[in-house]
Design a protein around this motif. Structure first.
Motif, PDB file in Angstrom:
ATOM      1  N   GLU A 102       0.754  -1.289   0.047  1.00  0.00           N
ATOM      2  CA  GLU A 102       0.015  -0.073  -0.076  1.00  0.00           C
ATOM      3  C   GLU A 102       0.882   1.199   0.054  1.00  0.00           C
ATOM      4  OE1 GLU A 102      -3.394   2.417   2.507  1.00  0.00           O
ATOM      5  OE2 GLU A 102      -3.031   0.044   3.143  1.00  0.00           O
ATOM      6  N   ALA A 103       1.972   1.476   0.899  1.00  0.00           N
ATOM      7  CA  ALA A 103       2.787   2.179   0.835  1.00  0.00           C
ATOM      8  C   ALA A 103       3.491   2.443  -0.347  1.00  0.00           C
ATOM      9  CB  ALA A 103       3.843   2.460   1.885  1.00  0.00           C
ATOM     10  N   ARG A 104       3.956   1.536  -1.378  1.00  0.00           N
ATOM     11  CA  ARG A 104       4.503   1.681  -2.554  1.00  0.00           C
ATOM     12  C   ARG A 104       3.484   2.134  -3.568  1.00  0.00           C
ATOM     13  NH1 ARG A 104       6.968  -3.828  -4.657  1.00  0.00           N
ATOM     14  NH2 ARG A 104       4.635  -4.245  -4.636  1.00  0.00           N
ATOM     15  N   ARG A 105       2.138   1.829  -3.443  1.00  0.00           N
ATOM     16  CA  ARG A 105       1.144   2.230  -4.308  1.00  0.00           C
ATOM     17  C   ARG A 105       0.828   3.714  -4.167  1.00  0.00           C
ATOM     18  NH1 ARG A 105      -3.053  -0.569  -2.178  1.00  0.00           N
ATOM     19  NH2 ARG A 105      -2.060  -2.401  -2.908  1.00  0.00           N
ATOM     20  N   ASN A 106       0.778   4.085  -2.925  1.00  0.00           N
ATOM     21  CA  ASN A 106       0.777   5.577  -2.470  1.00  0.00           C
ATOM     22  C   ASN A 106       1.673   6.213  -3.144  1.00  0.00           C
ATOM     23  OD1 ASN A 106      -1.605   4.765  -1.213  1.00  0.00           O
ATOM     24  ND2 ASN A 106      -0.773   4.827   0.843  1.00  0.00           N
ATOM     25  N   GLU A 107       3.012   5.920  -2.839  1.00  0.00           N
ATOM     26  CA  GLU A 107       4.006   6.735  -3.406  1.00  0.00           C
ATOM     27  C   GLU A 107       4.047   6.616  -5.089  1.00  0.00           C
ATOM     28  OE1 GLU A 107       8.580   5.334  -3.526  1.00  0.00           O
ATOM     29  OE2 GLU A 107       8.197   6.551  -1.641  1.00  0.00           O
ATOM     30  N   ARG A 108       3.735   5.433  -5.605  1.00  0.00           N
ATOM     31  CA  ARG A 108       3.888   5.560  -6.775  1.00  0.00           C
ATOM     32  C   ARG A 108       2.446   6.590  -7.714  1.00  0.00           C
ATOM     33  NH1 ARG A 108       4.117   0.169  -7.893  1.00  0.00           N
ATOM     34  NH2 ARG A 108       1.873   0.185  -7.331  1.00  0.00           N
ATOM     35  N   ASN A 109       1.584   6.576  -6.945  1.00  0.00           N
ATOM     36  CA  ASN A 109       0.334   7.448  -7.257  1.00  0.00           C
ATOM     37  C   ASN A 109       0.575   8.950  -7.128  1.00  0.00           C
ATOM     38  OD1 ASN A 109      -0.930   5.389  -8.271  1.00  0.00           O
ATOM     39  ND2 ASN A 109      -2.470   4.844  -6.276  1.00  0.00           N
ATOM     40  N   ALA A 110       1.449   9.130  -5.957  1.00  0.00           N
ATOM     41  CA  ALA A 110       1.754  10.626  -5.720  1.00  0.00           C
ATOM     42  C   ALA A 110       2.614  11.028  -6.655  1.00  0.00           C
ATOM     43  CB  ALA A 110       2.122  10.645  -4.451  1.00  0.00           C
ATOM     44  N   ALA A 111       3.485  10.088  -7.370  1.00  0.00           N
ATOM     45  CA  ALA A 111       4.427  10.648  -8.306  1.00  0.00           C
ATOM     46  C   ALA A 111       3.836  10.802  -9.561  1.00  0.00           C
ATOM     47  CB  ALA A 111       5.514   9.338  -8.623  1.00  0.00           C
ATOM     48  N   ARG A 112       2.828  10.123  -9.845  1.00  0.00           N
ATOM     49  CA  ARG A 112       2.059  10.338 -11.132  1.00  0.00           C
ATOM     50  C   ARG A 112       1.302  11.405 -10.885  1.00  0.00           C
ATOM     51  NH1 ARG A 112      -0.337   4.000 -11.424  1.00  0.00           N
ATOM     52  NH2 ARG A 112       1.633   3.040 -12.601  1.00  0.00           N
ATOM     53  N   ARG A 113       0.514  11.834  -9.934  1.00  0.00           N
ATOM     54  CA  ARG A 113      -0.256  13.230  -9.805  1.00  0.00           C
ATOM     55  C   ARG A 113       0.651  14.006  -9.863  1.00  0.00           C
ATOM     56  NH1 ARG A 113      -3.090  10.019  -5.797  1.00  0.00           N
ATOM     57  NH2 ARG A 113      -1.631  10.718  -4.251  1.00  0.00           N
ATOM     58  N   ALA A 114       2.057  14.313  -9.281  1.00  0.00           N
ATOM     59  CA  ALA A 114       2.846  15.185  -9.470  1.00  0.00           C
ATOM     60  C   ALA A 114       3.299  15.403 -10.851  1.00  0.00           C
ATOM     61  CB  ALA A 114       4.117  15.126  -8.564  1.00  0.00           C
ATOM     62  N   ALA A 115       3.525  14.322 -11.652  1.00  0.00           N
ATOM     63  CA  ALA A 115       3.964  14.602 -12.971  1.00  0.00           C
ATOM     64  C   ALA A 115       3.039  14.913 -13.713  1.00  0.00           C
ATOM     65  CB  ALA A 115       4.256  13.111 -13.413  1.00  0.00           C
ATOM     66  N   ARG A 116       1.554  14.625 -13.425  1.00  0.00           N
ATOM     67  CA  ARG A 116       0.672  15.236 -14.294  1.00  0.00           C
ATOM     68  C   ARG A 116       0.376  16.843 -13.962  1.00  0.00           C
ATOM     69  NH1 ARG A 116      -2.924  10.652 -13.334  1.00  0.00           N
ATOM     70  NH2 ARG A 116      -3.603  11.551 -11.230  1.00  0.00           N
ATOM     71  N   GLN A 117       0.389  17.125 -12.706  1.00  0.00           N
ATOM     72  CA  GLN A 117       0.366  18.684 -12.151  1.00  0.00           C
ATOM     73  C   GLN A 117       1.600  19.414 -12.962  1.00  0.00           C
ATOM     74  OE1 GLN A 117      -2.053  19.729 -10.510  1.00  0.00           O
ATOM     75  NE2 GLN A 117      -1.221  21.942 -10.741  1.00  0.00           N
ATOM     76  N   ALA A 118       2.905  18.819 -13.051  1.00  0.00           N
ATOM     77  CA  ALA A 118       3.829  19.517 -13.851  1.00  0.00           C
ATOM     78  C   ALA A 118       3.647  19.669 -15.158  1.00  0.00           C
ATOM     79  CB  ALA A 118       5.273  18.674 -13.398  1.00  0.00           C
ATOM     80  N   LYS A 119       2.782  18.645 -15.803  1.00  0.00           N
ATOM     81  CA  LYS A 119       2.873  18.751 -17.344  1.00  0.00           C
ATOM     82  C   LYS A 119       1.471  19.851 -17.599  1.00  0.00           C
ATOM     83  CE  LYS A 119       1.332  15.687 -21.127  1.00  0.00           C
ATOM     84  NZ  LYS A 119       1.125  14.458 -21.417  1.00  0.00           N
ATOM     85  N   ALA A 120       0.724  19.818 -16.542  1.00  0.00           N
ATOM     86  CA  ALA A 120      -0.502  20.881 -16.598  1.00  0.00           C
ATOM     87  C   ALA A 120       0.203  22.287 -16.445  1.00  0.00           C
ATOM     88  CB  ALA A 120      -1.671  20.635 -15.756  1.00  0.00           C
ATOM     89  N   ASN A 121       1.061  22.408 -15.482  1.00  0.00           N
ATOM     90  CA  ASN A 121       1.598  23.711 -15.173  1.00  0.00           C
ATOM     91  C   ASN A 121       2.632  24.217 -16.527  1.00  0.00           C
ATOM     92  OD1 ASN A 121       0.512  23.906 -12.924  1.00  0.00           O
ATOM     93  ND2 ASN A 121       2.236  23.323 -11.607  1.00  0.00           N
ATOM     94  N   ALA A 122       3.119  23.116 -17.333  1.00  0.00           N
ATOM     95  CA  ALA A 122       3.988  23.553 -18.227  1.00  0.00           C
ATOM     96  C   ALA A 122       3.148  23.991 -19.455  1.00  0.00           C
ATOM     97  CB  ALA A 122       4.936  22.317 -18.625  1.00  0.00           C
ATOM     98  N   ALA A 123       2.047  23.352 -19.717  1.00  0.00           N
ATOM     99  CA  ALA A 123       1.120  23.463 -20.518  1.00  0.00           C
ATOM    100  C   ALA A 123       0.565  24.930 -20.455  1.00  0.00           C
ATOM    101  CB  ALA A 123      -0.106  22.537 -20.635  1.00  0.00           C
ATOM    102  N   GLN A 124       0.257  25.336 -19.423  1.00  0.00           N
ATOM    103  CA  GLN A 124      -0.362  26.589 -19.009  1.00  0.00           C
ATOM    104  C   GLN A 124       0.614  27.920 -18.981  1.00  0.00           C
ATOM    105  OE1 GLN A 124      -1.932  26.840 -14.904  1.00  0.00           O
ATOM    106  NE2 GLN A 124      -4.007  25.720 -15.568  1.00  0.00           N
ATOM    107  N   ALA A 125       1.918  27.330 -18.862  1.00  0.00           N
ATOM    108  CA  ALA A 125       3.003  28.234 -19.060  1.00  0.00           C
ATOM    109  C   ALA A 125       3.276  28.658 -20.448  1.00  0.00           C
ATOM    110  CB  ALA A 125       4.170  27.810 -18.332  1.00  0.00           C
ATOM    111  N   THR A 126       3.082  27.715 -21.478  1.00  0.00           N
ATOM    112  CA  THR A 126       3.164  27.939 -23.001  1.00  0.00           C
ATOM    113  C   THR A 126       1.892  28.451 -23.583  1.00  0.00           C
ATOM    114  OG1 THR A 126       2.719  25.459 -23.301  1.00  0.00           O
ATOM    115  CG2 THR A 126       4.859  26.071 -23.126  1.00  0.00           C
ATOM    116  N   ASP A 127       0.793  28.641 -22.877  1.00  0.00           N
ATOM    117  CA  ASP A 127      -0.419  28.910 -23.677  1.00  0.00           C
ATOM    118  C   ASP A 127      -0.467  30.447 -23.711  1.00  0.00           C
ATOM    119  OD1 ASP A 127      -2.818  29.130 -24.255  1.00  0.00           O
ATOM    120  OD2 ASP A 127      -3.894  29.181 -22.249  1.00  0.00           O
ATOM    121  N   TRP A 128       0.348  30.868 -24.903  1.00  0.00           N
ATOM    122  CA  TRP A 128       0.577  32.556 -25.081  1.00  0.00           C
ATOM    123  C   TRP A 128      -0.779  33.107 -25.498  1.00  0.00           C
ATOM    124  CZ3 TRP A 128      -0.822  34.359 -29.746  1.00  0.00           C
ATOM    125  CH2 TRP A 128      -0.803  33.309 -30.766  1.00  0.00           C
TER     126      TRP A 128
END
Length: 98
Positions: free
Chosen positions: A45-71
Protein backbone atom coordinates in the motif's frame (compact mmCIF):
# COMPACT_ATOMS: atom_id res chain seq x y z
CA UNK A 1 30.22 -10.55 7.20
CA UNK A 2 27.07 -10.21 5.13
CA UNK A 3 25.23 -6.92 4.92
CA UNK A 4 22.27 -6.70 7.27
CA UNK A 5 18.80 -7.07 5.83
CA UNK A 6 16.82 -3.83 5.88
CA UNK A 7 13.22 -4.12 7.08
CA UNK A 8 10.23 -1.86 6.50
CA UNK A 9 9.12 0.05 9.58
CA UNK A 10 5.52 1.17 9.86
CA UNK A 11 3.73 2.59 12.91
CA UNK A 12 6.72 1.79 15.13
CA UNK A 13 6.81 -1.92 14.19
CA UNK A 14 8.46 -3.98 11.50
CA UNK A 15 6.06 -5.04 8.75
CA UNK A 16 7.25 -8.65 8.77
CA UNK A 17 6.67 -9.02 12.54
CA UNK A 18 10.29 -9.56 13.62
CA UNK A 19 11.50 -8.22 16.95
CA UNK A 20 14.93 -7.13 18.07
CA UNK A 21 17.06 -4.13 18.91
CA UNK A 22 19.77 -4.82 16.32
CA UNK A 23 17.54 -5.02 13.23
CA UNK A 24 17.98 -2.36 10.56
CA UNK A 25 14.68 -0.71 9.62
CA UNK A 26 13.68 2.17 7.36
CA UNK A 27 10.63 3.88 5.89
CA UNK A 28 12.34 4.36 2.50
CA UNK A 29 10.70 1.83 0.22
CA UNK A 30 13.64 1.45 -2.15
CA UNK A 31 16.04 0.42 0.63
CA UNK A 32 13.89 -2.45 2.00
CA UNK A 33 15.48 -5.85 1.32
CA UNK A 34 13.45 -8.19 3.56
CA UNK A 35 11.25 -10.38 1.36
CA UNK A 36 8.68 -10.83 4.10
CA UNK A 37 8.38 -7.07 4.60
CA UNK A 38 8.08 -6.47 0.86
CA UNK A 39 5.25 -8.98 0.64
CA UNK A 40 3.09 -7.40 3.38
CA UNK A 41 -0.03 -5.40 2.62
CA UNK A 42 1.38 -2.35 4.46
CA UNK A 43 4.44 -2.23 2.21
CA UNK A 44 2.42 -2.77 -0.96
CA UNK A 45 0.00 0.00 0.00
CA UNK A 46 2.84 2.40 0.81
CA UNK A 47 4.48 1.63 -2.55
CA UNK A 48 1.15 2.14 -4.33
CA UNK A 49 0.62 5.48 -2.57
CA UNK A 50 4.14 6.63 -3.44
CA UNK A 51 3.71 5.66 -7.08
CA UNK A 52 0.32 7.41 -7.31
CA UNK A 53 1.74 10.55 -5.70
CA UNK A 54 4.55 10.57 -8.25
CA UNK A 55 2.04 10.21 -11.08
CA UNK A 56 -0.10 13.05 -9.71
CA UNK A 57 2.97 15.28 -9.41
CA UNK A 58 3.97 14.48 -13.00
CA UNK A 59 0.45 15.28 -14.25
CA UNK A 60 0.43 18.55 -12.30
CA UNK A 61 3.84 19.52 -13.68
CA UNK A 62 2.65 18.73 -17.19
CA UNK A 63 -0.48 20.86 -16.69
CA UNK A 64 1.59 23.75 -15.31
CA UNK A 65 3.95 23.53 -18.29
CA UNK A 66 0.97 23.61 -20.65
CA UNK A 67 -0.35 26.73 -18.92
CA UNK A 68 3.05 28.38 -19.10
CA UNK A 69 3.18 27.90 -22.87
CA UNK A 70 -0.41 29.08 -23.42
CA UNK A 71 0.56 32.41 -24.96
CA UNK A 72 -2.80 33.00 -26.59
CA UNK A 73 -4.72 33.37 -23.34
CA UNK A 74 -2.08 35.67 -21.83
CA UNK A 75 -2.13 37.83 -24.98
CA UNK A 76 -5.91 37.89 -24.93
CA UNK A 77 -5.87 39.04 -21.30
CA UNK A 78 -3.33 41.73 -22.12
CA UNK A 79 -5.51 43.07 -24.95
CA UNK A 80 -8.61 42.92 -22.77
CA UNK A 81 -6.90 44.99 -20.08
CA UNK A 82 -6.00 47.77 -22.52
CA UNK A 83 -8.15 50.91 -22.26
CA UNK A 84 -10.26 51.98 -25.21
CA UNK A 85 -13.13 50.73 -27.30
CA UNK A 86 -11.41 48.34 -29.69
CA UNK A 87 -9.36 46.03 -27.54
CA UNK A 88 -9.67 42.65 -29.21
CA UNK A 89 -9.48 41.62 -32.87
CA UNK A 90 -12.71 40.41 -34.46
CA UNK A 91 -11.75 36.74 -34.17
CA UNK A 92 -12.04 36.82 -30.37
CA UNK A 93 -15.44 36.10 -28.85
CA UNK A 94 -16.99 38.42 -26.32
CA UNK A 95 -15.82 41.65 -27.95
CA UNK A 96 -18.25 44.38 -26.89
CA UNK A 97 -17.25 46.94 -29.59
CA UNK A 98 -16.29 46.47 -33.23
Amino acid sequence: MAAPVTHYKTAGHLACGRHGDNLVATRELKRVKCRNCRNTEAFKEARRNERNAARRAARQAKANAAQATDWRSSWRQRLTDLPGRQRLPRCFPGQPYV
